[in-house]
Motif scaffolding. Structure first.
Motif, PDB file in Angstrom:
ATOM      1  N   ASN A 123      18.293  51.057  -9.519  1.00 57.60           N
ATOM      2  CA  ASN A 123      17.571  49.800  -9.362  1.00 57.60           C
ATOM      3  C   ASN A 123      17.623  48.940 -10.623  1.00 57.60           C
ATOM      4  N   SER A 127      19.049  45.133 -10.788  1.00 54.02           N
ATOM      5  CA  SER A 127      18.351  44.018 -11.448  1.00 54.02           C
ATOM      6  C   SER A 127      19.251  43.341 -12.471  1.00 54.02           C
ATOM      7  N   GLN A 132      18.156  40.857  -6.700  1.00 57.84           N
ATOM      8  CA  GLN A 132      16.710  41.059  -6.609  1.00 57.84           C
ATOM      9  C   GLN A 132      16.241  41.473  -5.218  1.00 57.84           C
ATOM     10  N   ARG A 135      17.305  47.073  -3.079  1.00 61.44           N
ATOM     11  CA  ARG A 135      16.640  48.164  -3.777  1.00 61.44           C
ATOM     12  C   ARG A 135      16.870  49.506  -3.080  1.00 61.44           C
TER      13      ARG A 135
END
Length: 258
Positions: A123, A127, A132, A135
């Motif tokens: 994750n 990022s 964004q 996940r």
């Protein structure tokens, strides 16, 4: 099906949560997007960022692709894949796990890699790539986590922009980007984006995803003018969605080869 308007109208008619990201890789043409920032249940498309994290950790010297894992009976996950059908005690390298995770969408290999690499690390890399809406929140076939509402998610734009960066050799390193593109090009599940293109021998570096009412494919089509195409379909009628995916890919390919 030729023009953007016709493609977008077809997407609007398809039942479910549908998203598309298309971008020619000429460095100048704008993207065509349809609900491309909407997170959907990732299914096996989440294996793409796991692959990237494996190469990142190799580059940083945190893991060795020659490291051997011993397959245990309790490691085995249901299909897709091959390891579920092989004998416990088998020794398999980390690189082979990464390859099986992509080309056969092996779920056992995926969970072994998640354990080794770390969910938080995957994750953090997402990022850092600006993804964004995507996940990794649980391992595959983790029923308890799923009951708590934890779902892995991706967006069409996130995956498309990651693939674009990989094409331009900007993911991890030029060497790693090329190696990952080669693994993605060895994909054995080719019934969606590549369906009409295989007969022309087109190279397609891609990753699929499937589950109940879910069908995805994200990849790079190495046409005369290469392009990224990501189509994610959730809560849909899978045969209709896959047929449209095949037709959309063919339409963009013909445009790229005109």
């Amino acid at each position: 099906m030729q023009g953007d308007r016709e493609i977008l109208e077809s997407l609007e008619k398809l039942p479910g949560k549908i998203s598309l990201y298309y971008r020619p890789l000429d460095g100048a043409s704008p993207a065509l997007e349809f609900q491309a920032q909407t997170p959907v249940v990732a299914a096996s498309v989440i294996k793409l960022p796991i692959l990237i994290e494996a190469f990142r950790q190799r580059e940083e010297g945190l893991v060795d692709f020659g490291e051997e894992f011993v397959l245990r009976e309790e490691d085995k996950m249901p299909s897709c894949g091959a390891l579920n059908y092989l004998q416990a005690g088998l020794k398999i390298s980390m690189r082979d796990l990464a390859v099986l995770m992509i080309i056969l969408s092996d779920n056992t290999a995926t969970n072994l890699l998640i354990d080794r690499l770390g969910m938080e690390a995957v994750n953090a890399t997402l990022s850092s790539l600006g993804a964004q809406g995507s996940r990794l929140r649980r391992k595959l076939f983790d029923a308890e986590a799923a009951e708590r509402g934890l779902q892995n998610t991706v967006t069409a734009r996130d995956m498309g922009q990651i693939l674009e960066e990989m094409y331009f050799a900007r993911i991890v390193s030029p060497r790693a980007s090329e190696e990952m593109l080669q693994i993605l090009s060895d994909q054995q599940l080719n019934g969606k984006i590549p369906f009409f293109l295989k007969q022309d021998g087109v190279r397609i570096a891609h990753k699929t995803g499937e589950d109940g009412g879910i069908t995805h494919d994200v990849g790079i089509v190495f046409a005369k003018r290469p392009f990224v195409l990501c189509m994610l379909c959730e809560q849909t009628i899978v045969p209709e969605a896959e047929r449209l995916m095949q037709e959309v890919a063919r339409a963009f390919y013909r445009r790229a080869n005109a």
